[in-house]
Design a protein around this motif. Structure first.
Motif, PDB file in Angstrom:
ATOM      1  N   SER A   8      -0.860   6.844  -5.806  1.00  0.00           N
ATOM      2  CA  SER A   8      -1.662   7.247  -4.653  1.00  0.00           C
ATOM      3  C   SER A   8      -2.320   8.599  -4.922  1.00  0.00           C
ATOM      4  N   TYR A  20       0.872  -1.169   0.000  1.00  0.00           N
ATOM      5  CA  TYR A  20       0.000   0.000   0.000  1.00  0.00           C
ATOM      6  C   TYR A  20       0.909   1.219   0.000  1.00  0.00           C
ATOM      7  N   GLY A  21       0.742   2.044  -0.975  1.00  0.00           N
ATOM      8  CA  GLY A  21       1.706   3.128  -1.179  1.00  0.00           C
ATOM      9  C   GLY A  21       2.237   2.977  -2.590  1.00  0.00           C
ATOM     10  N   ARG A  34       1.786   3.319   7.134  1.00  0.00           N
ATOM     11  CA  ARG A  34       3.218   3.011   7.281  1.00  0.00           C
ATOM     12  C   ARG A  34       3.756   3.556   8.595  1.00  0.00           C
ATOM     13  N   VAL A  43       3.641   9.146  -0.583  1.00  0.00           N
ATOM     14  CA  VAL A  43       3.302   8.976   0.831  1.00  0.00           C
ATOM     15  C   VAL A  43       2.226   9.998   1.218  1.00  0.00           C
ATOM     16  N   VAL A  63      -1.439   6.765   3.406  1.00  0.00           N
ATOM     17  CA  VAL A  63      -0.282   5.878   3.302  1.00  0.00           C
ATOM     18  C   VAL A  63       0.621   6.111   4.508  1.00  0.00           C
ATOM     19  N   HIS A 113      -3.892  -1.138   5.942  1.00  0.00           N
ATOM     20  CA  HIS A 113      -4.814  -0.073   6.354  1.00  0.00           C
ATOM     21  C   HIS A 113      -5.813  -0.648   7.357  1.00  0.00           C
ATOM     22  N   GLY A 164       4.239  -2.257   3.189  1.00  0.00           N
ATOM     23  CA  GLY A 164       3.756  -0.942   3.617  1.00  0.00           C
ATOM     24  C   GLY A 164       2.684  -0.984   4.690  1.00  0.00           C
ATOM     25  N   SER A 220      -2.714   1.399  -4.762  1.00  0.00           N
ATOM     26  CA  SER A 220      -3.678   2.204  -4.018  1.00  0.00           C
ATOM     27  C   SER A 220      -4.499   1.340  -3.072  1.00  0.00           C
TER      28      SER A 220
END
Ligand code: SF4
Ligand code: SF4
Lengths: 501, 261
Positions: free
Chosen positions: A431, A176-177, A267, A259, A263, A206, A203, A180
């Motif tokens: 992103s 993720y980063g 992270r 980022v 994100v 979420h 990453g 998407s």
């Protein structure tokens, strides 16, 4: 500096079809299509086109076509256009050439040189429409022997944690980063529906996706992004990422532009900072250190989850895999030279590592010779394109496969290799909130489920044809494979006979 | 290592226990800790610890653990809450990827102390080994801190992305310099406060040297104050002498490394 780079693509717009609606202007994220105010007409800055086909497929009248520019250099087998243009690009920038996706070079694809067997006369094939076919696979360390209670036959051996998957295909690590949230959601939902797993990549996960934990592999990489106790506990499997097929031996730099606030939250780093993953994990400089991190993760999750170790397939993959098994890993993931990436130096992507087919065969052979094949499950990754590749990987010795590129193609990716730019017009590898909306997780999940369903049906057909009714019986059964057009050495490493033999 | 059968912990008060770790395997010891915490124990005294790893890793509670002996590698790795006091030395990986909590070492600690820590505090009375605070990072109100009484070895704060490292240099003799090289290589966040001398060549290419301002002195004062309380030093004395502040020169140290094609 004036660029000496020629255009790569021609954007052909059929004036008879074009209705000047500007859909192509809005769809192109590479700043190609625009409305010329003076002429009041939609035009294209062809020098920016990367050939991603977004505009072509969204043009309501199908007025567009993208063609490779026919500009010819003088024939030269050595100084090919790509090589000349890479030099120009570096002469104009002075940097490491970055690229996305897996290598586009013509490394041998052994899948295409392997053929499968089928039953004829002497043993009947099985009709999967009539008889049950077993694709279920258990990932995790298997014991050397089993003891059962006499009488009740209850199992006395304490088993290491096992994870059942209903299709032998998992979604490869896509962080993720790099991709998407909607891609992660699509993968998570599809994995849940199909009874398999998706991999978070490095990453983090979420919080909104924690509900898919039972179908998630949580990765721990050198940057330790988003790694905290909740994350370790939510997933089904933990994976230590040592290497990646597209860039063995190096780390990763997620540029600050990617980022975003979300994100950053996942992270757990400040928004807009580069997320730098060092090349090695600095607590792993040896097999003993690896054993330590494996145990640390097991302690941190009270021995409830298998721990996987992912490495890039490199020259000594077999010996390294043996060390990984002995270090206490439950799963080894091998990623071959054709594996993809969100961003990697082109020179590394195209030149480092070995083809996955050879790596699977070498690792499986070595672990068998040492009598420890049962101690780990083997997941193969890096260039699995269809169900034929899946079944051949399993016959060569893999327990299951990871797919990355194939999954993205199912979501719309056209393998334009621009993932590193963060501008993916298909809304996959970006992103940018305007672009990420282009993936609808409901539709995305549906497309992925359809793909896995199609492949499982095909695998069952092929298995039935071989007279086998469980994938388990095919695993590492290289007698079901034959080679075509391979040298003796290649056949020997693959452990298969020449077709006809 | 098979270890002996673990004996039940001796309950010393309503919510505290003493555990004799002699002969226990890592797994047995951590299992006892898990069970103690599940039983609502708040204070644990570990006696005769000898090399057992990952102590405190998955307890997820603000329990207090006093360790006598020498805990093994990865003490408090991934830890989320406990406060650990080591009455002795810690080995490698102390506070590895720590999320929250505190580790106080009444002695020295080994390599990669505080690797990738995201929050929590680590106080080491004496020196630490190589690669301390490597890739330490911060996020919003989470700011890890590592305070080292003595000195550190090479690669201190490499790839550091956040948090605070303080090196007090107490072991250095007058005129003696820190020995660490490549300090802060690839650093792109956080700050290192260093008392005692370093030469320019000992610093990574990505760090700059700054004088302390009032904010720095406040931050330093508060962490050094805590350090002094743990080890019964005079904070005043520890704050004397010249400190330098090492900060990243670039937020994106490797931004110019690439060409986009
Ligand atoms: S959308 Fe893609 S194919 Fe169309 S013009 Fe833009 S870059 Fe070229
Ligand atoms: S993910 Fe996007 S940018 Fe990357 S290859 Fe596919 S379509 Fe192109």
């Amino acid at each position: 500096m004036k660029t000496y780079l020629p255009n790569r693509f021609i954007v052909e717009r059929d004036p008879a079809r074009c209705i000047q609606c500007e859909v192509c202007v809005n769809q192109c994220s590479f700043d190609v299509n625009y409305r010329d105010a003076d002429e009041d007409e939609v035009r294209s800055r062809e020098e920016n086109c990367v050939g991603c086909h977004r505009c072509v497929l969204f043009c309501p009248t199908r007025a567009l076509n993208i063609r490779r520019t026919p500009l010819d250099y003088r024939e030269n087998a050595n100084w090919r256009p790509e090589i000349i243009e890479d030099i120009i690009r570096q002469a104009e920038s002075g940097g490491i050439l970055l690229t996305g996706m897996g290598t586009d070079k013509a490394h041998p694809i052994y899948w295409d040189r392997l053929v499968l067997n089928a039953s004829q006369v002497t043993n009947p094939s099985i009709d999967p429409l009539r008889e049950p076919m077993e694709l279920r696979t258990y990932l995790g360390r298997k014991p050397d022997s089993l003891t059962v209670e006499p009488g009740s036959l209850a199992l006395k051996t304490k088993l290491a944690p096992q994870v059942a998957i209903e299709v032998p295909i998992l979604f490869s690590a896509l962080s993720y980063g790099a991709v998407s949230i909607n891609v992660h959601k699509s993968l998570a939902r599809a994995a849940t529906e199909m009874g398999t797993l998706f991999n978070t990549g490095e990453g983090g996960l979420h919080r909104k996706l924690y509900k898919y934990g039972a179908n998630t592999i949580c990765q721990v990489a050198s940057g330790r992004f988003g790694v905290h106790p909740d994350y370790l506990n939510v997933g089904r499997i933990l994976e230590i990422k040592i290497g990646q097929g597209a860039k063995p031996g190096i780390g990763g730099h997620l540029p600050g532009e990617k980022v975003s606030a979300e994100v950053a939250a996942t992270r757990m780093i400040p928004k807009g900072t580069d997320a730098l993953s060092p090349a090695p994990q600095h607590d792993i400089y040896s097999i003993e250190d690896l054993a330590q991190l494996i145990s640390a993760l097991k302690e941190a999750t009270n021995y409830t989850k298998p721990v996987s170790v992912k490495i890039a397939a490199v020259h000594n993959a077999a010996a390294i895999a043996s060390g990984i098994a002995r270090a206490g890993a439950d799963i080894i993931a091998l990623d071959g030279i054709r594996g993809a990436t969100g961003a990697a130096p082109k020179i590394i992507r195209d030149n480092v590592g070995i083809p996955i087919e050879l790596a699977i065969a070498a690792v499986d052979t070595r672990l068998r010779q040492e009598g420890i094949r049962n101690q780990v499950s083997l997941i193969a990754a890096g260039g699995i394109r269809n169900s034929g590749d899946v079944i051949k990987a399993i016959a060569l010795g893999a327990d299951a496969v990871y797919i990355g590129t194939a999954a993205l193609v199912a979501l719309g990716c056209t393998v334009c290799q621009q993932c590193h730019t963060g501008k993916c017009a298909w809304g996959i590898c970006t992103s940018d909130l305007r672009l990420t909306k282009r993936i609808n997780p409901d539709i995305g999940a549906q497309r992925l489920v359809n793909l896995l369903r199609g492949w499982s049906l095909e695998i069952k057909e092929m298995l039935g044809g071989m007279g086998v009714n469980a994938l388990e019986s095919l695993r590492g059964n290289r007698l079901h494979l034959r080679g075509v057009g391979l040298t003796d050495t290649e056949l020997e490493i693959l452990g298969v006979k020449m077709a006809g033999a | 290592m098979t270890g002996k059968e673990p004996t039940s912990p001796a309950v010393t008060a309503r919510d505290s226990v003493q555990i004799d770790a002699a002969g226990l395997t890592t797994q047995q010891l951590n299992d006892l800790l898990r069970r103690a915490v599940a039983d609502g124990i708040k204070k644990i005294e570990l006696r005769n610890v000898c090399g057992q790893r990952y102590i405190g890793t998955d307890l997820g509670q603000p329990v207090e653990i006093d360790i006598y002996g020498t805990p093994g590698n990865d003490l408090g790795s991934f830890m989320d809450g406990p406060r650990i006091r080591v009455h002795g030395n810690a080995q490698d990986g102390c506070g590895n990827t720590m999320n929250h909590g505190e580790i106080v070492v009444y002695g020295h600690a080994g390599d990669i102390t505080g690797l990738s820590a995201r929050d929590g505090k680590i106080f080491v009375r004496d020196y630490v080994g190589y690669r301390a605070a490597i890739h330490m990072k911060e996020y919003q109100e989470r700011k890890p801190a590592l305070v080292i009484g003595g000195t550190a070895q090479d690669f201190l704060g490499e790839y550091m992305a956040g948090g605070t490292v303080i090196v007090l240099g107490m072991e250095l003799k007058p005129g003696e310099k820190h020995r660490a090289r490549f300090i802060g290589t690839g650093m792109h966040g956080g700050a290192i406060y260093l008392r005692g001398e370093v030469e320019k060549y000992q610093l990574g290419k990505e760090v700059g040297v700054k004088e302390l301002d009032d904010n720095d002195r406040a931050a330093l004062g508060s962490l050094v104050g805590e350090f002094a309380r743990h080890f019964s030093y005079e904070a005043e004395a520890l704050l004397q002498g010249k400190f330098i502040k090492l900060v990243p020169l670039y937020l994106r140290p490797y931004g110019r490394l690439y060409a986009y094609g």
